[in-house]
Structures are given as C-alpha cells and as structure tokens.
Design a protein around this motif. Sequence first.
Motif, PDB file in Angstrom:
ATOM      1  N   THR A 185      31.060   4.688  51.842  1.00 31.96           N
ATOM      2  CA  THR A 185      31.872   3.778  51.031  1.00 31.96           C
ATOM      3  C   THR A 185      32.214   4.361  49.664  1.00 31.96           C
ATOM      4  O   THR A 185      32.807   3.678  48.832  1.00 31.96           O
ATOM      5  CB  THR A 185      31.140   2.432  50.832  1.00 31.96           C
ATOM      6  OG1 THR A 185      29.894   2.672  50.174  1.00 31.96           O
ATOM      7  CG2 THR A 185      30.926   1.733  52.159  1.00 31.96           C
ATOM      8  N   TYR A 186      31.859   5.610  49.448  1.00 31.44           N
ATOM      9  CA  TYR A 186      32.115   6.260  48.162  1.00 31.44           C
ATOM     10  C   TYR A 186      33.618   6.393  47.934  1.00 31.44           C
ATOM     11  O   TYR A 186      34.378   6.702  48.847  1.00 31.44           O
ATOM     12  CB  TYR A 186      31.475   7.649  48.138  1.00 31.44           C
ATOM     13  CG  TYR A 186      31.681   8.385  46.845  1.00 31.44           C
ATOM     14  CD1 TYR A 186      30.948   8.063  45.720  1.00 31.44           C
ATOM     15  CD2 TYR A 186      32.623   9.397  46.745  1.00 31.44           C
ATOM     16  CE1 TYR A 186      31.124   8.732  44.526  1.00 31.44           C
ATOM     17  CE2 TYR A 186      32.818  10.080  45.563  1.00 31.44           C
ATOM     18  CZ  TYR A 186      32.063   9.740  44.453  1.00 31.44           C
ATOM     19  OH  TYR A 186      32.255  10.413  43.265  1.00 31.44           O
ATOM     20  N   GLY A 187      34.034   6.145  46.694  1.00 30.31           N
ATOM     21  CA  GLY A 187      35.439   6.318  46.337  1.00 30.31           C
ATOM     22  C   GLY A 187      36.307   5.106  46.606  1.00 30.31           C
ATOM     23  O   GLY A 187      37.522   5.178  46.481  1.00 30.31           O
ATOM     24  N   ILE A 188      35.699   3.988  46.963  1.00 29.22           N
ATOM     25  CA  ILE A 188      36.427   2.741  47.214  1.00 29.22           C
ATOM     26  C   ILE A 188      36.119   1.773  46.070  1.00 29.22           C
ATOM     27  O   ILE A 188      34.957   1.511  45.763  1.00 29.22           O
ATOM     28  CB  ILE A 188      36.013   2.105  48.562  1.00 29.22           C
ATOM     29  CG1 ILE A 188      36.171   3.099  49.715  1.00 29.22           C
ATOM     30  CG2 ILE A 188      36.776   0.810  48.806  1.00 29.22           C
ATOM     31  CD1 ILE A 188      37.587   3.581  49.935  1.00 29.22           C
ATOM     32  N   CYS A 189      37.150   1.242  45.458  1.00 25.94           N
ATOM     33  CA  CYS A 189      36.985   0.301  44.343  1.00 25.94           C
ATOM     34  C   CYS A 189      36.287  -0.960  44.839  1.00 25.94           C
ATOM     35  O   CYS A 189      36.701  -1.549  45.849  1.00 25.94           O
ATOM     36  CB  CYS A 189      38.346  -0.047  43.746  1.00 25.94           C
ATOM     37  SG  CYS A 189      38.276  -1.263  42.412  1.00 25.94           S
ATOM     38  N   ILE A 190      35.247  -1.375  44.129  1.00 23.95           N
ATOM     39  CA  ILE A 190      34.484  -2.552  44.546  1.00 23.95           C
ATOM     40  C   ILE A 190      35.238  -3.855  44.304  1.00 23.95           C
ATOM     41  O   ILE A 190      34.863  -4.896  44.829  1.00 23.95           O
ATOM     42  CB  ILE A 190      33.090  -2.620  43.881  1.00 23.95           C
ATOM     43  CG1 ILE A 190      33.214  -2.749  42.361  1.00 23.95           C
ATOM     44  CG2 ILE A 190      32.240  -1.430  44.276  1.00 23.95           C
ATOM     45  CD1 ILE A 190      31.899  -3.033  41.647  1.00 23.95           C
ATOM     46  N   ASP A 191      36.313  -3.804  43.511  1.00 26.69           N
ATOM     47  CA  ASP A 191      37.072  -5.023  43.234  1.00 26.69           C
ATOM     48  C   ASP A 191      38.292  -5.176  44.149  1.00 26.69           C
ATOM     49  O   ASP A 191      38.478  -6.219  44.756  1.00 26.69           O
ATOM     50  CB  ASP A 191      37.509  -5.062  41.771  1.00 26.69           C
ATOM     51  CG  ASP A 191      36.332  -5.268  40.825  1.00 26.69           C
ATOM     52  OD1 ASP A 191      35.281  -5.764  41.277  1.00 26.69           O
ATOM     53  OD2 ASP A 191      36.463  -4.930  39.632  1.00 26.69           O
ATOM     54  N   CYS A 192      39.103  -4.132  44.240  1.00 26.04           N
ATOM     55  CA  CYS A 192      40.354  -4.269  45.011  1.00 26.04           C
ATOM     56  C   CYS A 192      40.281  -3.626  46.394  1.00 26.04           C
ATOM     57  O   CYS A 192      41.152  -3.866  47.227  1.00 26.04           O
ATOM     58  CB  CYS A 192      41.531  -3.680  44.229  1.00 26.04           C
ATOM     59  SG  CYS A 192      41.499  -1.877  44.062  1.00 26.04           S
ATOM     60  N   GLY A 193      39.254  -2.832  46.647  1.00 24.64           N
ATOM     61  CA  GLY A 193      39.098  -2.196  47.947  1.00 24.64           C
ATOM     62  C   GLY A 193      39.990  -0.993  48.179  1.00 24.64           C
ATOM     63  O   GLY A 193      39.975  -0.404  49.262  1.00 24.64           O
ATOM     64  N   GLN A 194      40.747  -0.607  47.163  1.00 28.81           N
ATOM     65  CA  GLN A 194      41.614   0.571  47.273  1.00 28.81           C
ATOM     66  C   GLN A 194      40.831   1.829  46.913  1.00 28.81           C
ATOM     67  O   GLN A 194      39.779   1.760  46.276  1.00 28.81           O
ATOM     68  CB  GLN A 194      42.825   0.440  46.336  1.00 28.81           C
ATOM     69  CG  GLN A 194      43.713  -0.742  46.652  1.00 28.81           C
ATOM     70  CD  GLN A 194      44.343  -0.623  48.020  1.00 28.81           C
ATOM     71  OE1 GLN A 194      44.921   0.395  48.378  1.00 28.81           O
ATOM     72  NE2 GLN A 194      44.209  -1.682  48.816  1.00 28.81           N
TER      73      GLN A 194
END
Length: 126
Positions: free
Chosen positions: A89-98
């Motif tokens: 899951t590294y590199g995925i924004c925790i807020d927008c999922g982008q």
Amino acid sequence: MAIRDQQISELRKRLEDERARLVSELRDLQSDASQWGESVRDEDSSYGNHMADEGTDTFEQEKEIALQRNLRSVLNEIEAALKRMDEGTYGICIDCGQEIPIERLMARPYAVRCVADQEKYDRVHR
C-alpha cells in the motif's frame, strides 16, 4: 504512473538507512542524558547550584526530551512506511486513495498523503 520496483527498492534503502541513523542518534541522546543525570546528582551532593545553572540545566534537559520525541516520531513514520511497502500500500494517499507522486516520495519517503491532501490536513491541524 505506478512506482517502479527499482524506485521502491531505492526508497526502501533510504528509509532503512534513515532508520539506522535515527536509532543511533536516539541511543547517543539517551546515553548523554544518563551521563547528564549522573553529573547533576554528583553536583547536587556537594554544593547547591546557582539558579541560572539550574535554569540552563532544565532548558537543556527539556531540549533533549523534545529532540528525542521528534526522532521517535519520525522513526515511527519510517517504520509505518516500511510496513506499507511490505503490504503493497506504499505510495497511496491515505485520504484520496490516489498515487502519491514519486517526486514527493523521493523528497519525503514516509509521506502518507499527496501534496494537496497534506496541505488540507495541515490547515485543519495547525
């Protein structure tokens, strides 16, 4: 554009190197703090300290505590980033999922948000 395996490997190495540096720095600070504590006890047993000396000692102790707290915080962020790498899951924004742009991850390998969401977060949590 997805993060390439080579980039992940480079970022993992940077995170692991930074983790090792922080652990070493924390160890040194803790050693210094224990030596400082012994020195203060020795001084207290013979003569009273001047108030200015006590103020300086207190300031230095508080500064050391704040530095240790900050180092532990960054160390926790690094550990979490390494865990996200292991989980995929590294590199995925925790807020927008982008995807977080590689440029941001290169600048701050333990980032959990894209720049736009980090700015929003900072405005709310100031």
